[in-house]
Write a protein that holds these residues in place. Sequence first.
Motif, mmCIF file in Angstrom:
data_model
loop_
_atom_site.group_PDB
_atom_site.id
_atom_site.type_symbol
_atom_site.label_atom_id
_atom_site.label_comp_id
_atom_site.label_asym_id
_atom_site.label_seq_id
_atom_site.Cartn_x
_atom_site.Cartn_y
_atom_site.Cartn_z
ATOM 1 N N GLY A 552 0.883 -1.161 0.014
ATOM 2 C CA GLY A 552 0.198 0.088 -0.172
ATOM 3 C C GLY A 552 0.894 1.286 0.128
ATOM 4 O O GLY A 552 0.464 2.304 -0.717
ATOM 5 N N LEU A 553 2.004 1.216 0.755
ATOM 6 C CA LEU A 553 2.846 2.136 0.805
ATOM 7 C C LEU A 553 3.318 2.531 -0.635
ATOM 8 O O LEU A 553 3.727 3.725 -1.115
ATOM 9 C CB LEU A 553 3.877 2.207 1.699
ATOM 10 N N VAL A 554 3.946 1.365 -1.571
ATOM 11 C CA VAL A 554 4.451 1.615 -2.679
ATOM 12 C C VAL A 554 3.413 2.206 -3.640
ATOM 13 O O VAL A 554 3.890 2.960 -4.467
ATOM 14 C CB VAL A 554 5.031 0.026 -3.133
ATOM 15 N N VAL A 555 2.335 1.749 -3.470
ATOM 16 C CA VAL A 555 1.240 2.123 -4.376
ATOM 17 C C VAL A 555 1.142 3.577 -4.329
ATOM 18 O O VAL A 555 0.726 4.253 -5.353
ATOM 19 C CB VAL A 555 0.254 1.297 -4.335
ATOM 20 N N LYS A 556 0.814 4.115 -3.082
ATOM 21 C CA LYS A 556 0.546 5.484 -2.808
ATOM 22 C C LYS A 556 1.572 6.449 -3.238
ATOM 23 O O LYS A 556 1.408 7.447 -3.830
ATOM 24 C CB LYS A 556 0.344 5.716 -1.198
ATOM 25 N N GLU A 557 2.797 5.828 -3.089
ATOM 26 C CA GLU A 557 4.174 6.658 -3.383
ATOM 27 C C GLU A 557 3.981 6.762 -4.912
ATOM 28 O O GLU A 557 4.296 7.593 -5.449
ATOM 29 C CB GLU A 557 5.212 6.124 -2.913
ATOM 30 N N THR A 558 3.663 5.706 -5.710
ATOM 31 C CA THR A 558 3.531 5.675 -7.082
ATOM 32 C C THR A 558 2.844 6.628 -7.572
ATOM 33 O O THR A 558 2.845 7.432 -8.471
ATOM 34 C CB THR A 558 3.521 4.318 -7.650
ATOM 35 N N ILE A 559 1.642 6.552 -7.082
ATOM 36 C CA ILE A 559 0.496 7.519 -7.643
ATOM 37 C C ILE A 559 0.724 8.785 -7.288
ATOM 38 O O ILE A 559 0.585 9.821 -8.204
ATOM 39 C CB ILE A 559 -0.902 7.058 -6.741
ATOM 40 N N GLU A 560 1.428 9.014 -6.124
ATOM 41 C CA GLU A 560 1.953 10.597 -5.827
ATOM 42 C C GLU A 560 2.606 11.066 -6.832
ATOM 43 O O GLU A 560 2.961 12.168 -7.445
ATOM 44 C CB GLU A 560 2.406 10.704 -4.398
ATOM 45 N N LYS A 561 3.742 10.413 -7.023
ATOM 46 C CA LYS A 561 5.101 10.804 -8.015
ATOM 47 C C LYS A 561 4.609 10.847 -9.433
ATOM 48 O O LYS A 561 5.143 11.396 -10.304
ATOM 49 C CB LYS A 561 6.231 9.859 -7.716
ATOM 50 N N ALA A 562 3.607 9.885 -10.115
ATOM 51 C CA ALA A 562 3.391 9.894 -11.491
ATOM 52 C C ALA A 562 2.811 11.335 -11.813
ATOM 53 O O ALA A 562 2.051 11.814 -11.191
ATOM 54 C CB ALA A 562 2.469 8.648 -11.786
ATOM 55 N N ASN A 563 3.513 11.751 -13.100
ATOM 56 C CA ASN A 563 2.884 12.952 -13.609
ATOM 57 C C ASN A 563 1.453 12.637 -14.200
ATOM 58 O O ASN A 563 1.662 13.139 -15.544
ATOM 59 C CB ASN A 563 3.937 13.551 -14.418
ATOM 60 N N VAL A 564 0.433 12.443 -13.683
ATOM 61 C CA VAL A 564 -0.537 11.979 -14.403
ATOM 62 C C VAL A 564 -1.889 13.065 -13.616
ATOM 63 O O VAL A 564 -3.055 12.651 -14.011
ATOM 64 C CB VAL A 564 -1.039 10.590 -14.283
ATOM 65 N N ASP A 565 -1.525 13.958 -13.256
ATOM 66 C CA ASP A 565 -2.619 14.802 -12.678
ATOM 67 C C ASP A 565 -3.603 15.393 -13.569
ATOM 68 O O ASP A 565 -4.653 15.686 -13.299
ATOM 69 C CB ASP A 565 -1.935 16.251 -11.890
ATOM 70 N N HIS A 566 -3.002 15.564 -14.873
ATOM 71 C CA HIS A 566 -4.019 16.031 -15.941
ATOM 72 C C HIS A 566 -5.109 14.758 -16.367
ATOM 73 O O HIS A 566 -5.957 15.196 -17.298
ATOM 74 C CB HIS A 566 -3.285 16.347 -17.156
ATOM 75 N N LEU A 567 -4.768 13.634 -15.971
ATOM 76 C CA LEU A 567 -5.366 12.651 -16.528
ATOM 77 C C LEU A 567 -6.375 11.975 -15.329
ATOM 78 O O LEU A 567 -7.143 11.525 -15.264
ATOM 79 C CB LEU A 567 -4.553 11.297 -17.154
ATOM 80 N N ILE A 568 -5.653 11.745 -14.145
ATOM 81 C CA ILE A 568 -6.237 11.074 -12.970
ATOM 82 C C ILE A 568 -6.664 12.007 -11.829
ATOM 83 O O ILE A 568 -5.913 12.882 -11.437
ATOM 84 C CB ILE A 568 -5.374 9.908 -12.518
ATOM 85 N N ASN A 569 -7.822 11.899 -11.184
ATOM 86 C CA ASN A 569 -8.147 12.654 -10.158
ATOM 87 C C ASN A 569 -7.592 11.981 -8.814
ATOM 88 O O ASN A 569 -8.055 10.827 -8.269
ATOM 89 C CB ASN A 569 -9.633 12.661 -9.760
ATOM 90 N N LYS A 570 -6.395 12.282 -8.381
ATOM 91 C CA LYS A 570 -5.480 11.502 -7.484
ATOM 92 C C LYS A 570 -6.193 11.744 -5.946
ATOM 93 O O LYS A 570 -6.194 10.720 -5.381
ATOM 94 C CB LYS A 570 -4.341 12.125 -7.290
ATOM 95 N N SER A 571 -7.062 12.797 -5.846
ATOM 96 C CA SER A 571 -7.737 12.604 -4.415
ATOM 97 C C SER A 571 -8.863 11.741 -4.349
ATOM 98 O O SER A 571 -8.954 11.056 -3.344
ATOM 99 C CB SER A 571 -8.378 14.237 -4.428
ATOM 100 N N TYR A 572 -9.288 11.242 -5.478
ATOM 101 C CA TYR A 572 -10.369 10.092 -5.355
ATOM 102 C C TYR A 572 -9.694 8.848 -5.205
ATOM 103 O O TYR A 572 -9.940 7.887 -4.792
ATOM 104 C CB TYR A 572 -11.242 9.985 -6.421
ATOM 105 N N ALA A 573 -8.383 8.811 -5.978
ATOM 106 C CA ALA A 573 -7.692 7.661 -5.969
ATOM 107 C C ALA A 573 -7.102 7.368 -4.144
ATOM 108 O O ALA A 573 -7.244 6.110 -3.755
ATOM 109 C CB ALA A 573 -6.113 7.546 -6.612
ATOM 110 N N TYR A 574 -6.811 8.345 -3.610
ATOM 111 C CA TYR A 574 -6.333 8.378 -2.206
ATOM 112 C C TYR A 574 -7.379 8.074 -1.271
ATOM 113 O O TYR A 574 -7.435 7.262 -0.441
ATOM 114 C CB TYR A 574 -5.836 9.628 -1.876
#
Length: 612
Positions: A552-574
Amino acid sequence: MCGHVSIYYKKTNIDKKIDIEKIVDLIDHRGPDHTGFYKHEKIEFGFKRLSIIDLGNGSQPMEKDNKVIVFNGEIYNHKELKNKLQEKGYKFNTNCDTEVLLSLYSDKGKECLKDLTGMFSFIVFDKDNESVFGARDHFGIKPLYYIEEDDFIAFSSEYKALLSLIEEIKIKYKSLQSYMSFQYVLPNDTMIDKIKVVPAGSFFTIKDNKLAFQKYHYFDLSVSKSVTNEDVKNVVIDSIKKHMIANVEVGTFLSGGIDSTIVAAIAGKLNPQIKTFSVGFGVDGYNELDVAKETASKLNLENIQITVNQEEYIKSLPKIMYYLDDPVADPSIIGIYFLSKEARKHVKVVLSGEGSDELFGGYNIYNEYSSIKHILNMPDFMKDTINKISLNMPEIKGKSFLYRATTPLCKRYIGNAKIFDNDEAKLILKNYDEEYRYDNLLGKIYEEAQNMKYDHVTTMQHVDLCTWLQGDILQKADKMSMAASIELRVPFLDKEVLEVASNLSLNQKIKKGGTKVLLREAFKDTVPDHIVNKRKLGFPTPIRVWLKEDLGLVVKETIEKANVDHLINKSYAYKLLDEHIQNKKDNSRKIWAIFSFCLWYEIFIEKKEIIY
């Protein structure tokens, strides 16, 4: 089993030709035994060989009768075809299936495809008229990607070899949206805008610089004759025999299910020394190693087992995503990768049970028909009323049942896996497009089923054959086995097996509480008793548990660092991840889909270095 790259030049006087020797090295894992090239002013071939048949010969590209071929796969009936060609006067210099395929094409042209039993992607260049002919097998077992530019058309067994030929790599948004629902990119598309897929069961030609495709195989599941236990048993046994033809040692995967058990049991009778391979994860509820061990013991077969722990699982993720090309959010992929690596230490070919569920009616979801058929037969106005009531019900037992029973299949069934429904996809995607709703994307497939007058279950099978089988099952089978430089063969995916399975009646596929009815009956005296009626578990992988731990820690860190903010709503992912960690909901598959895309994006778009 091999890998190939082809570059067809529309213009022979272009300033700079492509360095094919450099890009073919990107698929070295597909064929580490030999590298070969063919260069002509109109076309160049690069080839990586994994030697299976006629080890001393059969190197590619192969030239004969003024034609040149590159071919990935196996033609299991090549000996019979060779005999027929010899009767016509054809001479052979090798015992390999490549030469048979090339001679057959010389003899019959595109009609050769009707005679082939096997898995294949191949390309033939005719030097006399400088034309190209190529094809993929009936099921799409062997992949083939391509790009078309102003100056050239390029093909490759894996699209990573084509990336350097694209000036600007862009995401195909339709593919991203469909991926979030299906957990894979739909067949014939990729996540990258310019890269396309040669459709399964299709051939293509290039003449006068024009690329054209034509379908030669369509799935037809219409019942036209009765099928018996013996019909099923004979055709499956015959296919397994054919799939064991090799000049190297053959092994077989063995899980806790009936499909791999049938394959192992028959293969073991043909070769009592055959090795079986099983994988587990050391987490209660996600481990079938004990079942596999008991099965192997009762079949008197050697069983080699491995256990993959969480640390190994995490460490392998970046390179596995690289080998996949497109993201596939199927957690079982990692187990297949480790299993392939272990098997490669002992054998060069493995048999596996993929395809049985789609052909014989094996997925548990198919059996929902047994429960809802009485509602399906109600008048439409009654179903509409119940459907509206179900939508307004609180999240209680029975809500999902009523919704499924009263919603048309084409509006809800998108295959064996569904991650985000259309409404929730709007929450995770920044640029949701109503045009790419999953029911719109599957419209043609459902129309085909309706035209064929398929029943409820057969329609579900048709959807899975056209989507899930190609987009998930065969992707992970090919890419993970090739990553370990081992050939994986799938005996159930044989055109003769398909012909028999397509004639099964509904009660030969499912019954209340059971699936694959006739297949189980046909092999009840072949497989151990504890397997005959065992419920399908799929390939259990403990991400639900591990996402609450280090994964879970690895997954969260990967989502945070990936430059996909223009594609993915990261707050919903969290939010999904937090709910899962706090045991509020099992969001594991949704989280895995988001994570897998983010990891893919880092590797293929951001060019993040992979640490092996």
